[in-house]
Design a protein around this motif. Structure first.
Motif, short mmCIF file in Angstrom:
data_model
loop_
_atom_site.label_atom_id
_atom_site.label_comp_id
_atom_site.label_asym_id
_atom_site.label_seq_id
_atom_site.Cartn_x
_atom_site.Cartn_y
_atom_site.Cartn_z
N ALA A 83 0.83 -1.21 0.00
CA ALA A 83 0.00 0.00 0.00
C ALA A 83 0.87 1.25 0.00
N ASN A 84 1.91 1.26 0.82
CA ASN A 84 2.82 2.41 0.87
C ASN A 84 3.53 2.62 -0.46
N GLU A 85 3.99 1.54 -1.06
CA GLU A 85 4.71 1.67 -2.34
C GLU A 85 3.78 2.15 -3.45
N LEU A 86 2.55 1.63 -3.49
CA LEU A 86 1.59 2.11 -4.48
C LEU A 86 1.29 3.59 -4.27
N ASN A 87 1.16 3.99 -3.02
CA ASN A 87 0.93 5.41 -2.74
C ASN A 87 2.10 6.25 -3.23
N ASP A 88 3.32 5.79 -2.96
CA ASP A 88 4.51 6.52 -3.42
C ASP A 88 4.57 6.59 -4.94
N ILE A 89 4.23 5.49 -5.61
CA ILE A 89 4.20 5.48 -7.07
C ILE A 89 3.17 6.50 -7.57
N GLY A 90 2.00 6.51 -6.93
CA GLY A 90 0.98 7.48 -7.31
C GLY A 90 1.46 8.91 -7.16
N LEU A 91 2.17 9.18 -6.07
CA LEU A 91 2.72 10.53 -5.86
C LEU A 91 3.75 10.87 -6.92
N ASP A 92 4.61 9.91 -7.26
CA ASP A 92 5.62 10.14 -8.30
C ASP A 92 4.97 10.41 -9.66
N LEU A 93 3.92 9.67 -9.96
CA LEU A 93 3.26 9.83 -11.26
C LEU A 93 2.35 11.05 -11.30
N ASP A 94 1.88 11.51 -10.16
CA ASP A 94 0.95 12.63 -10.12
C ASP A 94 1.53 13.88 -10.77
N GLU A 95 2.83 14.09 -10.62
CA GLU A 95 3.44 15.27 -11.23
C GLU A 95 3.39 15.21 -12.76
N HIS A 96 3.21 14.03 -13.32
CA HIS A 96 3.15 13.89 -14.78
C HIS A 96 1.73 13.92 -15.32
N ARG A 97 0.76 13.82 -14.42
CA ARG A 97 -0.64 13.85 -14.86
C ARG A 97 -0.98 15.14 -15.58
N ALA A 98 -0.48 16.27 -15.07
CA ALA A 98 -0.75 17.56 -15.71
C ALA A 98 -0.20 17.59 -17.12
N THR A 99 0.98 17.02 -17.31
CA THR A 99 1.56 16.96 -18.65
C THR A 99 0.70 16.10 -19.57
N LEU A 100 0.26 14.96 -19.07
CA LEU A 100 -0.61 14.09 -19.88
C LEU A 100 -1.92 14.80 -20.20
N HIS A 101 -2.49 15.47 -19.21
CA HIS A 101 -3.75 16.18 -19.44
C HIS A 101 -3.55 17.33 -20.42
N HIS A 102 -2.46 18.06 -20.28
CA HIS A 102 -2.16 19.17 -21.19
C HIS A 102 -1.99 18.66 -22.61
N THR A 103 -1.35 17.51 -22.75
CA THR A 103 -1.14 16.91 -24.07
C THR A 103 -2.47 16.59 -24.74
N THR A 104 -3.45 16.17 -23.96
CA THR A 104 -4.74 15.79 -24.53
C THR A 104 -5.58 17.00 -24.88
#
Length: 121
Positions: A83-104
């Motif tokens: 659970a902790n590792e998945l949460n950390d992965i989510g936090l790491d990927l969250d900074e890229h969500r804006a880029t993905l959303h902007h791309t779309t």
């Protein structure tokens, strides 16, 4: 011990649908795939957040069971770590969500990444 009758079929159906999503994602055009990936990564309403929530709930359950001697403590610790590792992965990927959303939502054509731009001499 109470066993909700619809929990196992629900888990099976979600697993089946995740497989379908994986197949669809592999066949989508790039702009649609980017949108779907951004949606999957949404920490509140996305698949990754949902799976993380499931792991947190599983860890809490396992802790209670371990405290009562019904499960080995290692099971609880492993679920908590997951659970902790998945949460950390989510936090790491969250900074890229804006880029993905902007791309779309970008109206201009994409610019090649520097790794694929060739120099003209």
């Amino acid at each position: 011990m109470h066993h909700p009758t619809n929990s196992v079929p629900l888990a099976d159906e979600i697993t089946r649908q995740l497989g379908q999503l994986t197949e669809h994602l592999a066949q989508l055009p790039p702009d649609e795939a980017t949108f779907v990936i951004a949606r999957i990564l949404d920490p509140d309403d996305g698949v990754l957040g949902g799976i993380t929530g499931l792991m947190i709930a599983g860890s809490r359950f396992a802790r209670t069971q371990a405290e009562q001697g019904l499960l080995p403590a290692e099971v609880w610790l492993a679920l908590g770590r997951a659970a902790n590792e998945l949460n950390d992965i989510g936090l790491d990927l969250d900074e890229h969500r804006a880029t993905l959303h902007h791309t779309t939502t970008a109206a201009k054509p994409p610019t090649p990444a520097p790794l694929v731009v060739r120099r003209h001499r």
